[in-house]
Design a protein around this motif. Structure first.
Motif, short mmCIF file in Angstrom:
data_model
loop_
_atom_site.label_atom_id
_atom_site.label_comp_id
_atom_site.label_asym_id
_atom_site.label_seq_id
_atom_site.Cartn_x
_atom_site.Cartn_y
_atom_site.Cartn_z
N ASN A 2 0.83 -1.20 0.00
CA ASN A 2 0.00 0.00 0.00
C ASN A 2 0.86 1.25 0.00
O ASN A 2 1.85 1.34 0.73
N GLN A 3 0.46 2.23 -0.80
CA GLN A 3 1.15 3.52 -0.85
C GLN A 3 0.12 4.64 -0.82
O GLN A 3 -0.87 4.60 -1.55
N THR A 4 0.36 5.64 0.03
CA THR A 4 -0.49 6.83 0.03
C THR A 4 0.22 8.03 -0.59
O THR A 4 -0.37 9.09 -0.75
N SER A 5 1.49 7.86 -0.92
CA SER A 5 2.25 8.90 -1.61
C SER A 5 3.24 8.24 -2.55
O SER A 5 3.55 7.05 -2.41
N ARG A 6 3.72 8.98 -3.51
CA ARG A 6 4.65 8.44 -4.50
C ARG A 6 6.00 8.16 -3.85
O ARG A 6 6.54 8.99 -3.13
N ASP A 7 6.55 6.99 -4.11
CA ASP A 7 7.85 6.59 -3.59
C ASP A 7 8.80 6.42 -4.77
O ASP A 7 8.67 5.47 -5.55
N PRO A 8 9.78 7.31 -4.93
CA PRO A 8 10.70 7.20 -6.07
C PRO A 8 11.57 5.95 -6.02
O PRO A 8 12.14 5.55 -7.04
N ASP A 9 11.66 5.31 -4.85
CA ASP A 9 12.46 4.11 -4.71
C ASP A 9 11.61 2.84 -4.70
O ASP A 9 12.06 1.78 -4.25
N ILE A 10 10.40 2.92 -5.22
CA ILE A 10 9.49 1.77 -5.14
C ILE A 10 10.07 0.54 -5.83
O ILE A 10 9.91 -0.58 -5.34
N ALA A 11 10.78 0.73 -6.95
CA ALA A 11 11.36 -0.41 -7.65
C ALA A 11 12.40 -1.11 -6.78
O ALA A 11 12.48 -2.34 -6.74
N LEU A 12 13.21 -0.33 -6.07
CA LEU A 12 14.22 -0.92 -5.19
C LEU A 12 13.57 -1.68 -4.04
O LEU A 12 14.04 -2.76 -3.65
N ARG A 13 12.50 -1.14 -3.50
CA ARG A 13 11.81 -1.82 -2.40
C ARG A 13 11.23 -3.15 -2.88
O ARG A 13 11.34 -4.18 -2.19
N VAL A 14 10.60 -3.12 -4.05
CA VAL A 14 9.98 -4.35 -4.56
C VAL A 14 11.05 -5.39 -4.88
O VAL A 14 10.86 -6.59 -4.62
N ILE A 15 12.18 -4.95 -5.41
CA ILE A 15 13.28 -5.89 -5.65
C ILE A 15 13.69 -6.57 -4.35
O ILE A 15 13.95 -7.78 -4.30
N GLY A 16 13.74 -5.79 -3.28
CA GLY A 16 14.12 -6.36 -1.99
C GLY A 16 13.15 -7.43 -1.53
O GLY A 16 13.55 -8.51 -1.08
N TYR A 17 11.85 -7.14 -1.64
CA TYR A 17 10.84 -8.12 -1.23
C TYR A 17 10.90 -9.37 -2.11
O TYR A 17 10.91 -10.50 -1.62
N ASP A 18 10.90 -9.16 -3.42
CA ASP A 18 10.86 -10.29 -4.35
C ASP A 18 12.15 -11.11 -4.28
O ASP A 18 12.12 -12.35 -4.33
N GLY A 19 13.28 -10.41 -4.18
CA GLY A 19 14.55 -11.11 -4.09
C GLY A 19 14.64 -11.99 -2.85
O GLY A 19 15.14 -13.12 -2.91
#
Length: 315
Positions: A78-95
């Motif tokens: 969930n996001q309530t504001s734009r996160d410029p690092d969202i790709a890095l965060r998702v990589i962390g979770y998926d990795g």
């Protein structure tokens, strides 16, 4: 874990809601993922940086299975504001999830993360969702060796009406709220029943900033009501009875102030007059004090009253 983070997750953690979100956003409304095929999994994983172990926590995650076969791991963020690092965060979770596959047996299955953005501003361009937008490339040659990674971001307020109508769970109410707020600036609740009443109100209270849901939360354990329109009617009545204390605390006075500065329409004038007269009636405030609490003047109150001439009484 912060209380707000917990309340954001409760509704989506129900298998019927989780499956519904995946079916609509990935499979365009087809019933591919069944609630009974979802299994609970842990959301916490760890990584090591500078010789320090850190924890990272997904919002919601489920294993998708068919019998004894694990088809995939599905996650929601969930996001309530734009996160410029969202790709890095998702990589962390998926990795971390893929690493877990290596460490536990021979099963191999895909990991998919969906990011649900609840803001009403259209701020997520395609570039802001990708790894390239964060790290860049020093030259074309090395760029060809860097694999891009894109976050699957869904702007809930910008879903079209056809997509919203495909939701079969209580998430349709959530999506409809944000679409209406984005398009009309206000929300007219539907008459449909809610299955997970408290969780819907919790989620909307946490991510919308709409004080009515916070007030409705206080009523949920005392009343057997399942329709959103009934909850919000009660919430508005309760706000009026209590002098809209919660509304004032959450910044309604600022909205009124901005409305006065820009010139009030009938809708803003009605809210303003309700606020003033509620404070006068229920809190015993003088007209002057009620206006002062709302950062307004008696003259502006009288102007709002004139604007409403010919309309039915608002309090």
């Amino acid at each position: 874990m912060a209380e707000k983070d917990i309340t954001e997750r409760l509704l989506e953690d129900y298998p019927d809601v989780f499956a519904d979100i995946v079916n609509v956003l990935i499979y365009k409304g087809k019933d591919k993922v069944a609630a009974e095929d979802l299994e609970i999994t842990g959301t916490l994983s760890q990584y090591k940086a500078a010789n320090v172990i850190h924890g990272q926590d997904r919002d919601v995650a489920k294993y998708w299975t068919k019998g004894q076969v694990r088809i995939g791991l599905l996650g929601l963020e969930n996001q309530t504001s734009r996160d410029p690092d969202i790709a890095l965060r998702v990589i962390g979770y998926d990795g971390a999830a893929y690493r877990d596959e290596i460490n536990h047996g021979d099963a191999r299955y895909p990991v998919v993360t969906l990011v649900l953005y609840f803001g009403t501003e259209h701020r997520w361009g395609q570039k802001s969702r990708s790894l390239y937008s964060v790290v860049g490339t020093p030259d074309e040659e090395i760029g060809s060796f860097i694999h891009d990674y894109k976050a699957n971001v869904f702007e809930i307020a910008w879903l079209d009406e056809e997509t919203v109508a495909k939701f079969k769970s209580d998430f349709r109410i959530v999506a409809d709220y944000f679409v209406q707020i984005r398009k009309n600036g206000d929300y007219v609740p539907s008459a449909e029943n809610m299955k997970h009443v408290e969780e819907v109100l919790n989620l909307l209270a946490a991510v919308s900033g709409d004080h009515r849901f916070e007030i409705a939360q206080n009523e949920v354990k005392e009343r057997k009501v399942t329709k959103m329109e009934d909850w919000l009617t009660r919430a508005l009545d309760n706000a009026t009875e209590k002098g809209i204390e919660k509304g004032i605390e959450k910044g309604i006075e600022k909205g009124i102030e901005k409305g006065i500065e820009k010139g009030m329409d009938k809708g803003m004038a009605k809210k303003f007059v309700i606020c003033v007269e509620s404070l006068m009636k229920n809190e015993g405030y003088s007209k002057e004090r009620a206006c002062r609490v709302l950062d307004a003047t008696v003259a502006e109150y009288e102007e709002a009253k004139k604007l409403l001439e010919g309309m039915a009484a608002v309090v």
